[in-house]
Design a protein around this motif. Structure first.
Motif, PDB file in Angstrom:
ATOM      1  N   SER A   1     -61.638  50.997 -59.038  1.00  0.00           N
ATOM      2  CA  SER A   1     -61.991  52.366 -58.649  1.00  0.00           C
ATOM      3  C   SER A   1     -62.876  53.067 -59.682  1.00  0.00           C
ATOM      4  O   SER A   1     -63.605  54.009 -59.349  1.00  0.00           O
TER       5      SER A   1
ATOM      6  N   TYR B   1     -65.447  51.920 -60.871  1.00  0.00           N
ATOM      7  CA  TYR B   1     -66.828  51.458 -60.704  1.00  0.00           C
ATOM      8  C   TYR B   1     -67.375  51.768 -59.312  1.00  0.00           C
ATOM      9  O   TYR B   1     -68.357  51.162 -58.882  1.00  0.00           O
ATOM     10  N   LYS B   2     -66.728  52.702 -58.610  1.00  0.00           N
ATOM     11  CA  LYS B   2     -67.256  53.105 -57.312  1.00  0.00           C
ATOM     12  C   LYS B   2     -68.654  53.687 -57.487  1.00  0.00           C
ATOM     13  O   LYS B   2     -68.942  54.373 -58.462  1.00  0.00           O
ATOM     14  N   GLY B   3     -69.503  53.386 -56.521  1.00  0.00           N
ATOM     15  CA  GLY B   3     -70.900  53.774 -56.636  1.00  0.00           C
ATOM     16  C   GLY B   3     -71.762  52.647 -57.163  1.00  0.00           C
ATOM     17  O   GLY B   3     -72.988  52.742 -57.157  1.00  0.00           O
ATOM     18  N   LYS B   4     -71.111  51.554 -57.627  1.00  0.00           N
ATOM     19  CA  LYS B   4     -71.832  50.387 -58.122  1.00  0.00           C
ATOM     20  C   LYS B   4     -71.484  49.163 -57.292  1.00  0.00           C
ATOM     21  O   LYS B   4     -70.368  49.034 -56.786  1.00  0.00           O
TER      22      LYS B   4
ATOM     23  N   PRO C   1     -77.282  50.431 -60.550  1.00  0.00           N
ATOM     24  CA  PRO C   1     -75.824  50.607 -60.485  1.00  0.00           C
ATOM     25  C   PRO C   1     -75.138  49.290 -60.124  1.00  0.00           C
ATOM     26  O   PRO C   1     -74.863  48.995 -58.953  1.00  0.00           O
TER      27      PRO C   1
ATOM     28  N   ASP D   1     -68.707  46.175 -52.709  1.00  0.00           N
ATOM     29  CA  ASP D   1     -69.774  47.154 -52.483  1.00  0.00           C
ATOM     30  C   ASP D   1     -69.474  48.471 -53.212  1.00  0.00           C
ATOM     31  O   ASP D   1     -68.401  48.628 -53.816  1.00  0.00           O
ATOM     32  N   PRO D   2     -70.412  49.432 -53.190  1.00  0.00           N
ATOM     33  CA  PRO D   2     -70.216  50.676 -53.944  1.00  0.00           C
ATOM     34  C   PRO D   2     -69.008  51.510 -53.511  1.00  0.00           C
ATOM     35  O   PRO D   2     -68.590  52.407 -54.249  1.00  0.00           O
ATOM     36  N   LYS D   3     -68.448  51.228 -52.335  1.00  0.00           N
ATOM     37  CA  LYS D   3     -67.261  51.965 -51.868  1.00  0.00           C
ATOM     38  C   LYS D   3     -65.959  51.244 -52.211  1.00  0.00           C
ATOM     39  O   LYS D   3     -64.884  51.671 -51.802  1.00  0.00           O
TER      40      LYS D   3
ATOM     41  N   LYS E   1     -76.592  45.148 -51.349  1.00  0.00           N
ATOM     42  CA  LYS E   1     -77.420  46.307 -51.671  1.00  0.00           C
ATOM     43  C   LYS E   1     -78.093  46.854 -50.410  1.00  0.00           C
ATOM     44  O   LYS E   1     -78.132  48.078 -50.187  1.00  0.00           O
TER      45      LYS E   1
ATOM     46  N   ALA F   1     -75.491  48.525 -48.189  1.00  0.00           N
ATOM     47  CA  ALA F   1     -75.037  49.773 -48.806  1.00  0.00           C
ATOM     48  C   ALA F   1     -76.052  50.885 -48.560  1.00  0.00           C
ATOM     49  O   ALA F   1     -75.684  52.026 -48.274  1.00  0.00           O
TER      50      ALA F   1
ATOM     51  N   ASN G   1     -75.669  54.550 -46.027  1.00  0.00           N
ATOM     52  CA  ASN G   1     -75.714  55.885 -46.661  1.00  0.00           C
ATOM     53  C   ASN G   1     -76.516  56.887 -45.829  1.00  0.00           C
ATOM     54  O   ASN G   1     -77.375  56.518 -45.067  1.00  0.00           O
TER      55      ASN G   1
END
Length: 400
Positions: free
Chosen positions: A273, A275-278, A310, A362-364, A393, A396, A400
């Motif tokens: 958690s 590293y969310k967003g990466k 990221p 993934d970023p989420k 990527k 993701a 968005n």
């Protein structure tokens, strides 16, 4: 009564075996040698305990060779008999060959060990040392101008491919093909060398060394600029193949990554958690897993590619203590970020099935892709992981 006494005697601990357990963690070869000299005064070498003493002396021999002390190596090298010792020896010789270092030693040792293995004096347990020593010796012969001997040996090694075609040792096949092509070219078979290397690059059976060999040989006929363009086009073709093949592996539903907290090798806490967003890659490994360590050069390339994005990659060591991991990191100069999962809590929670086993998150914080095993070459491992990251990527960005 006699039977009971015999069984009781058989169950008694072997004092030398216990001492061997004390010997294995010793780091410096000087300390290993002192341990051995003190030990043999207390427990003389006999026919019964010779195998254990051979393991001890074999390890000392290899470490003296690693420290470039040939005289000390020769003192102990008759005990380099088992598969693990031979594996370590070939690693050293191969490294020196690639660096064009101590070439006389490489020549003499490789030739002697080939004979010894063929005569049964040393046991090639992994069925890897003999074929590798043949290609090392062949390459040295070629460098020294003995082209016909080199071609004969490399052709013999070509037939003796027991482990080369397995995805186990780092770049076994690309290194062989690169040496094979070098020897073909030296023997006037330049087009065959180019064709052989071309197929390897197209199939991602390649690494930086093989790419350099192809550029050098191709440039002799077509010029340096054309050689660079040619190799780049082959690399692009190989990468696109893996990207297309892996697109269907994307999991549109996925599953949340575990919330379990573990620690990094530096002692800091780790949670997905954070590293969310990466985009994150987590790969499970251990210091005893040869294919795991074979993946690391490709991982380091990936980290370099995404250093300004990221992105985060971790290698999570399982079932080992901190000292063991740190010792490997220091010795190998590993630059990757290391996690510690000694009780395999994170490993079990994420659903890993072995080592190496990588997961792309993934970023989420959703696991979208995964891959098991070593791909067999540095370039193929790199292409596959890069494709997974790029596919993740792309999705993701679309979401968005």
């Amino acid at each position: 009564m006699l039977i009971i006494s015999y069984v009781a005697k058989a169950q008694q601990p072997n004092p030398l075996a216990e001492k061997y357990e004390e010997f294995t963690p010793i780091g410096k070869v000087q300390d290993q040698e002192k341990f051995y000299k003190d030990l043999i005064k207390k427990i003389p070498e006999t026919e019964k305990n010779r195998k254990i003493y051979d393991r001890i002396k074999g390890a000392i021999a290899i470490n003296w060779l690693h420290d470039e002390n040939l005289e000390k190596f020769k003192h102990y090298d008759k005990s380099v008999k088992d598969g693990l010792s031979l594996f370590e020896l070939t690693n050293i010789l191969e490294k020196w060959l690639d660096e064009q270092k101590h070439m006389e030693w490489v020549d003499v040792i490789s030739k002697q060990y080939i004979k010894d293995i063929e005569n049964g004096l040393r046991k090639d347990d992994f069925e890897h040392a003999h074929e590798l020593l043949l290609e090392i010796s062949a390459t040295v012969d070629c460098i020294n101008g003995d082209k016909s001997s080199a071609l004969a040996k490399i052709n013999e090694a070509l037939k003796d491919a027991k482990m080369r075609n397995m995805n186990y040792f780092k770049d076994s096949k690309p290194n062989f093909i690169s040496r094979y092509a070098f020897i073909l070219d030296a023997n006037g078979q330049t087009q065959k060398a180019i064709d052989t290397l071309t197929v390897s690059v197209k199939e991602a059976e390649s690494n930086p060394k093989l790419l350099s060999t192809l550029k050098t040989i191709y440039a002799k006929i077509n010029g340096e600029d054309n050689a660079t363009k040619y190799v780049t086009s082959l690399q692009d073709e190989a990468y696109q193949h893996y990207y297309k093949a892996l697109e269907s592996k994307w999991d549109p539903i996925g599953k949340p990554a575990p919330t379990i907290a573990i620690t990094k090798l530096n002692g800091q806490e780790f949670k997905v958690s954070d590293y969310k967003g990466k985009i994150m890659v987590v790969d499970f490994w251990s210091t005893t897993c040869t294919p795991c360590k074979a993946c690391f050069p490709a991982f380091e390339r990936i980290v370099a590619d995404y250093k300004n994005e990221p992105f985060q990659l971790f290698v999570a060591g399982i079932a080992e203590d901190k000292e063991t991991q740190q010792k490997y990191v220091d010795k190998s100069k590993l630059t990757l970020d290391v996690l510690r999962d000694p009780d395999m809590e994170f490993y079990k929670a994420i659903g890993a099935k072995g080592t190496p086993h990588k997961f792309i998150i993934d970023p989420k914080g959703i696991i979208r892709m995964e891959g098991i095993g070593y791909a067999g070459s540095t370039d193929r491992e790199y292409y596959e992981l890069k494709a997974m990251v790029e596919i993740t990527k792309k999705h993701a960005a679309d979401n968005n």
